[in-house]
Scaffold this motif. Structure first.
Motif, PDB file in Angstrom:
ATOM      1  N   CYS A  49      23.125  -4.939  45.204  1.00  0.00           N
ATOM      2  CA  CYS A  49      22.735  -5.277  46.575  1.00  0.00           C
ATOM      3  C   CYS A  49      23.627  -4.470  47.516  1.00  0.00           C
ATOM      4  O   CYS A  49      24.849  -4.449  47.369  1.00  0.00           O
ATOM      5  N   CYS A  52      26.229  -7.245  49.328  1.00  0.00           N
ATOM      6  CA  CYS A  52      27.178  -8.158  48.671  1.00  0.00           C
ATOM      7  C   CYS A  52      27.555  -7.738  47.249  1.00  0.00           C
ATOM      8  O   CYS A  52      28.457  -8.320  46.657  1.00  0.00           O
ATOM      9  N   CYS A  63      19.828  -8.558  48.084  1.00  0.00           N
ATOM     10  CA  CYS A  63      19.593  -9.828  47.407  1.00  0.00           C
ATOM     11  C   CYS A  63      19.076 -10.842  48.416  1.00  0.00           C
ATOM     12  O   CYS A  63      19.130 -10.631  49.631  1.00  0.00           O
ATOM     13  N   CYS A  66      21.568 -11.982  51.178  1.00  0.00           N
ATOM     14  CA  CYS A  66      21.862 -11.003  52.226  1.00  0.00           C
ATOM     15  C   CYS A  66      20.653 -10.806  53.133  1.00  0.00           C
ATOM     16  O   CYS A  66      20.792 -10.678  54.349  1.00  0.00           O
TER      17      CYS A  66
HETATM   18 ZN   LIG Z   1      23.494  -9.414  48.602  1.00  0.00          ZN
END
Ligand SMILES: [Zn+2]
Ligand SMILES: [Zn+2]
Length: 246
Positions: A49, A52, A63, A66
């Motif tokens: 991601c 993160c 993801c 996020c």
């Molecule tokens: Zn993420």
């Protein structure tokens, strides 16, 4: 005499072969990380991601967390070498809880090579600090050991002057919001002069909610750090996927 020879050959192996011969994670031949462990835990086939660092299963995806605005606020990006499970999880837990910091040496080259392929080079690296009481109990800070490995392999300076001033209470049963709150005010930058206008990597062993990275990044931002990247050995795997939101 036999004992002595066994010890001597162990030392010899440690000096000469440990980095090349055996997989640091499972002990099979063809290290430093064997093909099976690379496939299972490092997942270079999977993208991280972009915010993160959790492993996601398609191109151009953040993801779910996020995409819903629950990603890192203070960091430009977080990334993780592998997936926190199986032999990689065991390896990290052995380092920490069985007092084996020297094992980090066995992964320092592949981890560092990977890190510099994922993140921009920076002015310096900061290990997530450990409170002095915890440090006294454990004898070492695993984040510092990982930072030393990166320093050794990549020549990036280790920046001093960030402290943890409150011992951490157990975070296991807390939600991300509670963790963020719990970590407020526990880190402090003692020497902000090192940080004004700089770019840094923050180093930790594992990220789960990202709350620790956020808390350290928050005080670094206040000290004038320009760009902050979080780097760790392992993070969780995101199963639900959502399209890139911007
Ligand atoms: Zn993420
Ligand atoms: Zn292996």
């Amino acid at each position: 005499m036999k004992e002595l020879w066994r010890e001597a050959s162990k030392v010899g192996r440690g000096l000469w072969y440990v980095d090349k011969q055996y997989c640091a994670l499972c002990g099979a031949e063809k290290g430093p990380i064997c093909m099976t462990c690379r496939t299972k835990y490092l997942r270079s086939d999977l993208r991280r991601c972009g915010r993160c660092g959790k492993l996601v299963q398609s191109e151009k995806l953040y993801c779910l967390d996020c995409a819903a605005g629950r990603g890192p606020k203070q960091l430009d990006q977080v990334t993780a070498w592998g997936h926190y499970s199986g032999k990689l999880k065991e390896f990290i837990q052995t380092v920490k809880f069985k007092a084996q910091p020297r094992l980090i040496r066995e992964i320092s080259r592949p981890f560092s090579d990977w890190a510099i392929s994922q993140l921009p080079a920076v002015d310096g690296i900061v290990a997530v600090p450990m409170h002095k009481t915890r440090l006294a109990e454990r004898g070492f800070n695993q984040a510092e050991v990982i930072a030393s490995a990166l320093h050794w392999e990549l020549g990036l300076p280790i920046l001093p002057g960030v402290d943890r001033i409150e011992p951490r209470s157990s975070q296991v049963l807390l939600s991300r919001q509670e963790r963020l709150h719990n970590l407020k005010g526990i880190f402090v930058v003692r020497q902000p002069e090192y940080y004004q206008g700089r770019t840094v990597w923050i180093i930790d062993d594992v990220t789960t909610t990202g709350a620790t990275f956020e808390a350290v990044a928050g005080v670094l931002r206040e000290s004038g750090v320009r760009a902050i990247y979080g780097l760790c050995l392992a993070a969780g795997l995101e199963k639900k996927l959502v399209p890139l939101s911007d």
